[in-house]
Design a protein around this motif. Sequence first.
Motif, mmCIF file in Angstrom:
data_model
loop_
_atom_site.group_PDB
_atom_site.id
_atom_site.type_symbol
_atom_site.label_atom_id
_atom_site.label_comp_id
_atom_site.label_asym_id
_atom_site.label_seq_id
_atom_site.Cartn_x
_atom_site.Cartn_y
_atom_site.Cartn_z
ATOM 1 N N SER A 244 -2.401 15.238 -28.608
ATOM 2 C CA SER A 244 -2.065 14.074 -29.440
ATOM 3 C C SER A 244 -1.538 12.945 -28.557
ATOM 4 C CB SER A 244 -1.037 14.447 -30.510
ATOM 5 O OG SER A 244 0.166 14.855 -29.913
ATOM 6 N N GLY A 245 -1.564 11.749 -29.077
ATOM 7 C CA GLY A 245 -1.051 10.594 -28.357
ATOM 8 C C GLY A 245 0.471 10.592 -28.385
ATOM 9 N N TRP A 246 1.088 10.983 -27.270
ATOM 10 C CA TRP A 246 2.545 11.162 -27.258
ATOM 11 C C TRP A 246 3.292 9.854 -27.533
ATOM 12 C CZ3 TRP A 246 5.466 8.503 -23.742
ATOM 13 C CH2 TRP A 246 4.811 8.004 -22.614
ATOM 14 N N GLU A 247 2.806 8.738 -26.991
ATOM 15 C CA GLU A 247 3.512 7.468 -27.189
ATOM 16 C C GLU A 247 3.513 7.067 -28.667
ATOM 17 O OE1 GLU A 247 3.497 2.883 -25.498
ATOM 18 O OE2 GLU A 247 2.116 4.336 -24.641
ATOM 19 N N GLN A 248 2.367 7.167 -29.317
ATOM 20 C CA GLN A 248 2.284 6.818 -30.740
ATOM 21 C C GLN A 248 3.101 7.790 -31.597
ATOM 22 O OE1 GLN A 248 1.217 3.978 -32.003
ATOM 23 N NE2 GLN A 248 0.908 3.438 -29.854
ATOM 24 N N THR A 249 3.130 9.053 -31.186
ATOM 25 C CA THR A 249 3.944 10.030 -31.917
ATOM 26 C C THR A 249 5.418 9.654 -31.832
ATOM 27 O OG1 THR A 249 2.348 11.793 -31.516
ATOM 28 C CG2 THR A 249 4.582 12.476 -32.097
ATOM 29 N N LEU A 250 5.881 9.271 -30.645
ATOM 30 C CA LEU A 250 7.276 8.848 -30.499
ATOM 31 C C LEU A 250 7.582 7.646 -31.385
ATOM 32 C CD1 LEU A 250 7.924 9.131 -26.650
ATOM 33 C CD2 LEU A 250 8.739 10.654 -28.452
#
Length: 138
Positions: free
Chosen positions: A45-51
């Motif tokens: 998953s896209g870690w930056e967008q998840t954050l």
Amino acid sequence: MTAIFISHSSADNAAAAEMKAWLEAQGHTSLFLDFDPEAGIKGGSGWEQTLYRQLRQCQAVIALLTPSWLASKWCFAELVLARARDKAIFPVKVQPCEALGVFSDTQAIDLTAEPEEGYRRLRIGLLERGLDPQDVFQ
């Protein structure tokens, strides 16, 4: 919706896991910790967008203050986003450090000198900001 977002430097994963365990012992179940196998960032998953999504959705941010947290641009970005969205922010010192500039307007909680008193203050602060674990729905 995640109630509490634990902001930490990856160098301080052990302290983050300890905070998560303490919060769970208090009855909190709606937590976000990026490396948590159940509620964290999933592989691929896209870690930056998840954050960013988790920060938008949470009610409060616990910032685990260490020299590594203070040196991290990502931790600072999490703080900026949380402030912009008027989240409750709890700066919690888990290692000796000076965070006067970043948190000059927010009372820090110090777990390095008297951990029991620090945890007591954190528990009360969470309750005062409406984060009673009995009232949080997942």
